[in-house]
Scaffold this active site. Sequence first.
Site, PDB file in Angstrom:
ATOM      1  N   ALA A 190       0.819  -1.212   0.000  1.00  0.00           N
ATOM      2  CA  ALA A 190       0.000   0.000   0.000  1.00  0.00           C
ATOM      3  C   ALA A 190       0.855   1.265   0.000  1.00  0.00           C
ATOM      4  CB  ALA A 190      -0.940  -0.016   1.203  1.00  0.00           C
ATOM      5  N   HIS A 191       0.161   2.402  -0.046  1.00  0.00           N
ATOM      6  CA  HIS A 191       0.824   3.707  -0.160  1.00  0.00           C
ATOM      7  C   HIS A 191       1.748   3.986   1.022  1.00  0.00           C
ATOM      8  CE1 HIS A 191      -1.674   5.683   2.939  1.00  0.00           C
ATOM      9  NE2 HIS A 191      -2.628   4.880   2.502  1.00  0.00           N
ATOM     10  N   ASN A 192       2.906   4.565   0.713  1.00  0.00           N
ATOM     11  CA  ASN A 192       3.888   5.034   1.698  1.00  0.00           C
ATOM     12  C   ASN A 192       4.508   3.924   2.550  1.00  0.00           C
ATOM     13  OD1 ASN A 192       1.772   7.565   1.499  1.00  0.00           O
ATOM     14  ND2 ASN A 192       3.913   8.198   1.554  1.00  0.00           N
ATOM     15  N   SER A 216       1.726   3.056   5.090  1.00  0.00           N
ATOM     16  CA  SER A 216       2.696   3.696   5.982  1.00  0.00           C
ATOM     17  C   SER A 216       3.378   2.735   6.959  1.00  0.00           C
ATOM     18  CB  SER A 216       2.037   4.847   6.758  1.00  0.00           C
ATOM     19  OG  SER A 216       1.531   5.820   5.872  1.00  0.00           O
TER      20      SER A 216
END
EC number: 2.3.1.191
Length: 343
Positions: free
Chosen positions: A239-241, A259
């Site tokens: 997923a993102h980051n 994250s």
Amino acid sequence: MSFFRLGELAEIIGGHLFGDPDFVVRGVQEPQRAEEEDLIFLFDARALFEVLSSRAKAVVAGRGCKEYLPEKHVIEVDHPRIAFARVLARFSSPFRPPSGIHPLAFVHPRARLGVGVSVGAFSVIEEDASIGDRTCIFPQVYIGKGVQIGADCLIYPQVVVREYCTVGNRVILHSGVVVGADGFGYEWTGERYEKIPHIGTVVIEDDVEIGANTTVDRGTLGCTRIGRGTKIDNLVMVAHNVRIGDHVIIVAQSGIAGSSILEDGVVMGGQAGVTDHCWVGKGARIAARAGVTARVPPGEVVSGFPAQEHHKELRERALVRKLPKMWQKIEELEERVRKLLKE
């Protein structure tokens, strides 16, 4: 297929040969299917009978195994599986189409291609993209605007690398990989979900390999990063980051939420999950189907849901299996108490 003399192979894999250095090996095969000139491997003592009964004359095995294989030419090595990988690399190589741009591909005039690059039919390389020397773009690949791809990469059919993402040197992206899709970010307004734009990027460092149909989402801000030498199996969601360190292993159908951080050397078993904003320390091991919801210390082995120290999880699982008998015992005791009270 190539052929090698045993003396050559022993040098390649750093082993000690007991046998004829001029014996010719023409292939690598499973023991039960091997012919006389095939090379076979003994990875485990349980396979000793298969190796002994194989027609193959040459075996690669661990140290001290020659005495159990008196009729075979034996190369003893410290790590048979590492030797196996190196021998296979000598006997085969991935198909690489010739360099050049297929007439049915589209390459933007402002894209930059290095020396010896191959671009397959129906692939698209957008404006300001850069492709390093000897990289192979197979058919039906999309490379977005401003993407940077290093040298000696293999980008297999139907891969998508979205705008402004970066891919290092010697990276392998298998079919269906999507790099740089939007992360899953929405905010409830009271009436509807409003999309949060993801304007970050993805950075994939050198020597990474990503399996088929795996997705790596772009950062909301900043980047999603995959460290050098990391190997990701098929059907994984990053997923993102997310920040993944160097030489991490992630097995199929695993997911890492936004994250989260996986430090160097982490291993995730199949169907494991890490929730958002988690930290997994260097060298930690996450067992198959475990669900990480909190910090995992460096070197820890965790399993279960929610994931906890592996031996503690095993003890709890053992107790759970005893519950039916324990419940039966409780019912028997209750019945005895009722009879005593009546008396």
